[in-house]
Structures are given as C-alpha cells and as structure tokens.
Design an enzyme around this catalytic site. Structure first.
Site, PDB file in Angstrom:
ATOM      1  CG  HIS A 101      -5.176  -2.356  -0.689  1.00 57.57           C
ATOM      2  ND1 HIS A 101      -4.699  -1.710  -1.821  1.00 57.57           N
ATOM      3  CD2 HIS A 101      -4.628  -1.719   0.371  1.00 57.57           C
ATOM      4  CE1 HIS A 101      -3.910  -0.705  -1.449  1.00 57.57           C
ATOM      5  NE2 HIS A 101      -3.841  -0.705  -0.130  1.00 57.57           N
ATOM      6  CG  ASP A 123      -5.941  -1.601  -4.912  1.00 58.49           C
ATOM      7  OD1 ASP A 123      -6.546  -1.065  -3.964  1.00 58.49           O
ATOM      8  OD2 ASP A 123      -4.751  -1.933  -4.849  1.00 58.49           O
ATOM      9  CB  SER A 162      -0.966  -0.032   1.189  1.00 59.11           C
ATOM     10  OG  SER A 162      -1.952   0.961   1.071  1.00 59.11           O
TER      11      SER A 162
END
Length: 415
Positions: free
Chosen positions: A337, A270, A174
C-alpha cells in the site's frame, strides 16, 4: 557467539541507516498562517502545513504537489482522536520530513522529478480535503474545513511561483491518492491556462466492495465521512449529479468523467484494502483473519483464494481508468500500500517491475507522453500468488491457489 552475532546485526543496522540517510533528505515545515483567518484550518483549528523543497535548474518551473495519506474520520469520536495528533493538528507535526522516492532530490534515484519544486502537503482534516462545514461545535472545537485547506495551500504555492508553472503534477498516497483523484480537475482549473497538468494517484483507488460477511462496510463508512464533513458540494459534480455523494468517494464512479490525464499506481492485492475493506474487524468477529492480515505467510489456502477474488474485483473496478488514452496504470501483484514515496519501491535494484519497467520509469514515460508503450497494455505473469514487499526484500509467497497466475498491468499512454 551471541556477541559476534549482535555485532553483525549492529553493523547491518548502521549500514541501513546510512543508506536511508543517503536516499532521503529532511525538508522543513511551512505553516500557512494567513489561512486561519479564512477558516482554512485543520481539525483542531490550527494552520495548514506543507513541506517545500525548491526546484532548480531545468526543473525550476515544474511543480509536484504530493498529498500525504492517513485514512479518514467518520464520526465525532474518531475525529476527536485525530485532533490530538498530527493527523488533525499542525501543532503536533514534526518540524522536518524526509523526502525520498518521487520526492527525492537525486537524479540517479528520481530522474524525472529530482529538480522540480517538490511539495508534501500535510493531511490534517480527515476527509481527503473535501470537507467544508461553517459551524463549529464549541463542545468539540472540531473544524471540518478540508476543502478550504486544499485551496489555501494551492493559493500559497501559486503565490510562491506555481503561477508560472510549465508543468504541474498533483499526486498523493492512500487518502492523499484519493484526494489527488477527487481534486484533479479542480487543481487543473486553478493553474494558469497553458500549464501542462496531470495527476498521479498512488494506492488511492479504493473500490466499493463487500466484506467477507457480505456487508457494505466501506460504502457506509464513506457515506458517513461525506455527511459529517459536508463534503458533497466539493465532490465532482459529474458524479454527484448522477448518484449519492457517498458513492462519489469511490474513484470508479469519478475517474471515467475526469478530464485531466491521470496515472494510477496500485497493488492489485492492496494490503490496506484487504485489511479494511475486505476483512475489517466488524466482518471478522472471531478473528479468523487476524494472523493472515499480519502477514500473508500466515494465510490459509482459502484465505488466499478470497484475496485472489478480491484482486479480480479490483481489476474490474479499475478498468474504467484505462478507457481514456491519456491515462496510465501500473498495477502490480504486490501485497503493498503506497509505493511511490519509498525509494525501494519507486526506483531501486529490487523495485517492482512490469515488462522490465519500474514505477519511476512508467510514470516518467507517461508524463512525457512517450511513444514507448502508447495505447498498449502489458502483462507480467508470476507462478506465485502474491509478491510481498517488506523491509527492502521482495518475498515470494508460495502459490496455494489453483489458478495462481496473477497478472500485473502497466499501461503507458500519451496524454
């Protein structure tokens, strides 16, 4: 009957906890106390931190530096919020952290990295480690020093043996995945000449896309992050020399000029990007997307179509990452994610696969420069629109979209 059912659930929970314990292991925290004198500190002024599991055997001179994720703060108010928790202060961080997935220490579940020196860098600055503002407002005591923190941690690791590294891999998830992209060439420059250096970004390829309402929310947000943290001077000059620094937070504007080999793991759908770039709250004032964002099973046909269109934007944006033969990609059709830090998605019996290849194998083949798959792009088509990974189950969501065939992409190239 109710008691019997409760007993069954209890047994299942115990088995699940045992499984998790077997596939992860706790690693203690290390504080870089000497960094404080250099001004390399978290938002609240506390020392930087990381968790370090030492390598052994044949992996003793190989290093994996993985950067934690956790979003960004784009205003004094949002940074003050972070300052009071582990996202902005090492005093609020847990003393141990479980390692699994790419950080695991078992050969069976992490065959390429299990015996490496494995480090998880704690994220406590809110700018993907790009900030550097000397002045500190006494009214807030906020320190915007992310770039100094990154350098202090790398220097500390070099002193602890990374200066002898044969291979070094900078990775992240991330916001940490974005950091691994933005710092990739910088990281390479800090390692000794002769060290094999590569970078691995998991769910870090955030794209510059408009919201449902047509606004440029994420572009404005990133520009505010860069301005607040004084990030411009620490972003790749190959990008800032061509465009506004805020635009250099987007990998699509940085990766084509990055010299160090990179591998990108990302979901084309995502989940963070769909919730926060495509459909942030400010673009959905009536909450039409609220239930859809909670679970894609709640999405209407038109919402799924919008997500399909976002996927096409994502694939177009990441196309530049495949222009270099030294780069690799694993782009699946999961609604997820971050996938490399969790055993279930990294390497397990029900992990995401493209062309019968798991994420772990794809990354391992790329790292070793395998001839298998060199310069080829593989596509796997599903007759479902999305694949949702949730609580160890891979759940197929029915296709409500006309053109529902959704390719994932795995490219393994030699670098």
């Amino acid at each position: 009957m109710a008691c019997k059912r409760l007993g069954q659930w209890s047994t299942l929970l115990v088995c699940l906890l045992i499984l998790l314990k077997a596939e992860s292991h706790p690693v203690g925290i290390t504080l870089v106390e000497n960094a404080v004198a250099k001004g390399a500190v978290c938002l609240d002024g506390s020392a930087p931190a990381y968790h370090f599991d030492k390598g052994f055997g044949a992996g003793i001179n190989n290093w994996l530096v993985h950067i934690e994720g956790g979003g960004w703060c784009n205003s004094v108010a949002t940074c003050l919020d972070r300052k009071n928790n582990y996202r902005g202060s090492s005093t609020k961080m847990e003393k141990t952290m479980s390692f699994s997935g790419v950080l695991g220490n078992k050969q069976q579940t992490n065959p390429d990295f299990y015996n490496w020196n494995r480090i998880k860098v704690r994220y406590c600055d809110g700018s993907s480690f790009t900030g550097d503002v000397e002045a500190v407002d006494p009214a807030t005591n906020l320190h915007f020093r992310g770039a100094r923190v990154f350098r202090a941690i790398i220097d500390d690791l070099l002193a602890k043996g990374m200066k002898n590294a044969q291979t070094a891999l900078l990775s992240g998830c991330s916001a940490g995945g974005l950091a691994s992209i933005l710092h990739c060439d910088n990281f390479h420059s800090l390692l000794p000449v002769g060290t094999k250096v590569k970078c691995l970004a998991d769910a870090g390829y955030f794209i510059n896309a408009k919201t449902l309402s047509g606004s440029q929310y994420i572009q404005t947000f990133y520009s505010e992050v860069v301005a607040l943290h004084g990030s411009a001077k620490n972003l790749p000059a190959s990008c800032t020399s061509r465009m506004s620094p805020g635009l250099c937070f987007f990998p699509q504007n940085v990766v084509p000029q990055t010299r160090t080999p990179m591998f990108f793991v990302n979901a084309a759908y995502d989940s963070w990007q769909i919730k926060n770039i495509l459909a942030p709250g400010v673009a959905d004032p009536k909450g039409a997307w609220k239930n859809c964002k909670l679970s894609i099973k709640n999405c209407s046909p038109s919402q799924l179509q919008t997500m399909q269109e976002y996927r096409l934007q994502f694939l177009n944006a990441i196309a530049g990452a495949s222009s270099s033969s030294s780069n690799g990609l694993f782009i699946d059709s999961c609604y997820a994610h971050c996938q490399i830090g969790t055993q279930e998605t990294w390497l397990a019996t029900d992990s995401p696969m493209l062309s019968k290849t798991t994420i772990a194998k794809a990354v391992g083949d790329w790292l070793k420069g395998s001839e298998l798959g060199r310069n080829e792009v593989y596509k796997k088509y599903s007759n479902k629109s999305l694949v949702s990974n949730w609580m160890f189950n891979v759940q197929l969501v029915e296709n409500h979209v006309k053109n529902g065939l959704t390719p994932g992409i795995v490219k393994i190239s030699s670098g």
